[in-house]
Design an enzyme around this catalytic site. Sequence first.
Site, mmCIF file in Angstrom:
data_model
loop_
_atom_site.group_PDB
_atom_site.id
_atom_site.type_symbol
_atom_site.label_atom_id
_atom_site.label_comp_id
_atom_site.label_asym_id
_atom_site.label_seq_id
_atom_site.Cartn_x
_atom_site.Cartn_y
_atom_site.Cartn_z
ATOM 1 N N GLU A 97 101.577 55.819 -26.054
ATOM 2 C CA GLU A 97 101.662 56.892 -25.403
ATOM 3 C C GLU A 97 100.884 56.668 -23.912
ATOM 4 O O GLU A 97 100.140 55.778 -23.677
ATOM 5 C CB GLU A 97 100.745 57.966 -26.069
ATOM 6 N N CYS A 110 96.815 57.622 -17.693
ATOM 7 C CA CYS A 110 95.807 56.889 -18.566
ATOM 8 C C CYS A 110 97.178 55.823 -19.556
ATOM 9 O O CYS A 110 97.865 56.764 -20.078
ATOM 10 C CB CYS A 110 95.334 57.989 -19.581
ATOM 11 N N CYS A 117 95.142 50.257 -32.837
ATOM 12 C CA CYS A 117 94.024 49.696 -32.548
ATOM 13 C C CYS A 117 93.346 48.961 -33.789
ATOM 14 O O CYS A 117 93.321 49.775 -34.744
ATOM 15 C CB CYS A 117 93.151 50.753 -31.765
ATOM 16 N N CYS A 121 87.240 52.486 -34.834
ATOM 17 C CA CYS A 121 86.220 53.162 -34.366
ATOM 18 C C CYS A 121 86.173 54.708 -35.230
ATOM 19 O O CYS A 121 87.124 55.138 -35.419
ATOM 20 C CB CYS A 121 86.155 53.637 -32.941
ATOM 21 N N CYS A 124 87.859 57.853 -33.728
ATOM 22 C CA CYS A 124 88.976 57.819 -32.915
ATOM 23 C C CYS A 124 90.364 58.008 -33.861
ATOM 24 O O CYS A 124 90.224 56.838 -34.561
ATOM 25 C CB CYS A 124 89.051 56.656 -32.204
ATOM 26 N N CYS A 347 91.141 61.942 -25.047
ATOM 27 C CA CYS A 347 90.667 60.814 -25.637
ATOM 28 C C CYS A 347 90.832 60.816 -27.154
ATOM 29 O O CYS A 347 90.180 61.602 -27.580
ATOM 30 C CB CYS A 347 89.383 60.878 -24.992
HETATM 31 N N1 SAH Z 1 89.368 50.928 -26.463
HETATM 32 C C1 SAH Z 1 89.029 51.095 -25.289
HETATM 33 C C2 SAH Z 1 89.816 52.095 -24.479
HETATM 34 C C3 SAH Z 1 90.623 53.304 -25.499
HETATM 35 S S1 SAH Z 1 89.811 54.934 -25.735
HETATM 36 C C4 SAH Z 1 87.498 51.817 -25.384
HETATM 37 O O1 SAH Z 1 87.194 51.781 -26.447
HETATM 38 O O2 SAH Z 1 86.822 51.989 -24.440
HETATM 39 C C5 SAH Z 1 89.150 55.832 -24.407
HETATM 40 C C6 SAH Z 1 87.758 56.435 -24.553
HETATM 41 O O3 SAH Z 1 87.876 57.597 -25.533
HETATM 42 C C7 SAH Z 1 86.977 55.492 -25.146
HETATM 43 O O4 SAH Z 1 85.573 55.784 -24.785
HETATM 44 C C8 SAH Z 1 86.916 56.011 -26.727
HETATM 45 O O5 SAH Z 1 85.730 55.730 -27.366
HETATM 46 C C9 SAH Z 1 86.981 57.536 -26.422
HETATM 47 N N2 SAH Z 1 87.338 58.201 -27.594
HETATM 48 C C10 SAH Z 1 87.765 57.736 -28.664
HETATM 49 N N3 SAH Z 1 87.949 58.789 -29.709
HETATM 50 C C11 SAH Z 1 87.687 59.952 -29.163
HETATM 51 C C12 SAH Z 1 87.519 61.195 -29.329
HETATM 52 N N4 SAH Z 1 87.976 61.768 -30.651
HETATM 53 N N5 SAH Z 1 86.781 62.204 -28.531
HETATM 54 C C13 SAH Z 1 86.573 61.798 -27.531
HETATM 55 N N6 SAH Z 1 86.625 60.550 -27.141
HETATM 56 C C14 SAH Z 1 87.189 59.608 -27.917
#
Ligand code: SAH
Length: 355
Positions: A97, A110, A117, A121, A124, A347
């Site tokens: 996306e 973005c 991934c 985490c 996420c 995000c």
């Molecule tokens: N893998 C990279 C980039 C992708 S995510 C990283 O971890 O930085 C981009 C941002 O969105 C990251 O800071 C991630 O931790 C955050 N993110 C992931 N899930 C989220 C959620 N449910 N709400 C808000 N931010 C989130």
Amino acid sequence: MLYNQKNKKINLINYDHFTMQNFMYEINEKKFRADQIMYWIYQRLCNNFDNMINLPLSLRNKLKNISVIQFPIATKEIISSDHTIKWIFSADNGVFETVYIPENNRGTLCISSQVGCILRCKFCATGMQGFKRNLLVSEMIGQIWVIYNKMKYDKNIFRYPITNIVFMGMGEPLLNFNNVFKTLNIIFSKHGFHIPKKKVILSTAGIVPAINKLSNIFDVKLALSLHAPNDILRNQLMPINKKYNIKLLLSSVEKFLKRSRLNRKGVTIEYIMLKNINDTIQHAKELIKILKNLPSKINLIPWNYLPDVNFSCSSFYQMNLFSNFLMKHGFFVTIRKPRGQDIQAACGQLTGLVY
Ligand code: SAH
């Protein structure tokens, strides 16, 4: 004849300027033809050899025989009530996306770096779906090309021109290092999109060897997904922390910053606000302690809702309390405004699924 391993024609979109020059050499053409071809592709958004009128006909025919200019295909476009737009690209083995976010006269694109991934985490959605594969250069640079091209024909859905590019979509860019490196080369190069370096941000969950490698070869604006101020909590939220703990991570970022011109004002620390998990004043105190020697600015991210997990977003009151406490201690803090939540474009909500 020059084909890649699968006996398919070569996709020129996978080549940065250096690789394109080598390619010209291999096919007995002059180096400067690389400049011309890239000018047509990236500055004129041309994907048809026949229209590259300053190339000799013989070269155009040669290129048609051995190569293609092929971009990923956006199969779905979804527009949010806040004018954020999300595109779903279909590719071999999975979807990825891209999100366009208009704000204060800026347009941020973005982009994704992987299908799924591997990092898992806990907060996420991309991590929950697992990892499929790295995106190719053509699929990353292609996200930008395709949206630029759309902008030419479909101007009125875009509130502002694209001014910024962030690697904050699906995937961990530093685990797709070589392809991301080439993609950045095309984004920055005067033979590519020629986007100013300070308008591009790469966000990472903290892959220490890759950050070290980056210090030696390349400068890029960096955002670090920290999300927790101690190892016990970060281990729970982000399993990658068990491999590279906070101390290791911050010292690699510190080293990177010493060499970086683009991050002179410090690295951006991303910190999701999770109610009663990482958002108390005690957490803020710990955060101040671990960041005291690291030039940084802190971006607090309201957690975007996902189904089937036991988290909730901190209250507005708590976020302000947390932010004010950090600011009182001399930190520069912003609170990110959630965008595109109604279309699962915010995000952490990117899964390639349409709800
Ligand atoms: N893998 C990279 C980039 C992708 S995510 C990283 O971890 O930085 C981009 C941002 O969105 C990251 O800071 C991630 O931790 C955050 N993110 C992931 N899930 C989220 C959620 N449910 N709400 C808000 N931010 C989130």
